[in-house]
Design an enzyme around this catalytic site. Sequence first.
Site, PDB file in Angstrom:
ATOM      1  CB  CYS A 183      -0.904  -0.065   1.239  1.00  0.00           C
ATOM      2  SG  CYS A 183      -1.476   1.504   1.856  1.00  0.00           S
ATOM      3  CB  CYS A 224       0.771   1.808   4.164  1.00  0.00           C
ATOM      4  SG  CYS A 224      -0.966   1.337   4.074  1.00  0.00           S
TER       5      CYS A 224
END
Lengths: 140, 94
Positions: free
Chosen positions: A61, A64
């Site tokens: 991600c 993230c």
Amino acid sequence: MADDRSWDEDLERIRRQRLRELEAAAQLGRGAAVLQVSDATFSDIVQKNPFIVIDFWAEWCGPCRMVSPVIGELAAEFAGRVAFGKCNVDENPRIAAGFGISAIPTLLFFANGMLVDRVIGAQPKEAIRSRVLRAFGSVR
Amino acid sequence: MTENGTIEQIRAWAKKYAKERGWVLNTDERQLNTVLRGLARNKERLGEQYCPCRLRSGDPEKDRIIICPCIYHEEEIAKEGKCHCNLFFKKRSE
């Protein structure tokens, strides 16, 4: 004699104050550890830390990865006042599902075991710091 | 297909999809490659290019909405200028 005692007390007070400052600076320098949170350890960690922010993330991600270093920096900045943890949702899907997390990164803020705030998506460090101060007002 | 092959296939698709809508892909190559790799891994392992920034329920019917391009991306780009996973961006001049 009375003056000598007063001097000693003052010196001792200054010495202790300086020691506290050095300890705080050392803590900031090396950074407080970000706790690794799993489905198995989640309850225990949240109960043991009166104020804690947990970053729910996954390896692939992109946003993230932007939040991750910010969490490390804030962990150092708030060392001794607010704990910070990370939970990999690929490896620990139960907790994320339990809190209705559908998008990552998501930060959950717990005060005395209670969920008090959440931040979804990659936010700038300042925005996250503001939310920490707002959620845990007494840590200023 | 190898994962690298899948990444390049998804990159080509995403570039075309963005161009058709007047958007661009993330100009930060590192961030872009992370998301593309996440999409490729999901495609290889799960059969669909599920968004790597969203959690799957495990129910393929329910999870259809998070196959990239997900149902949220148009609204996110309109409001925020980018999708949640930082794959598609509005052009700066817009």
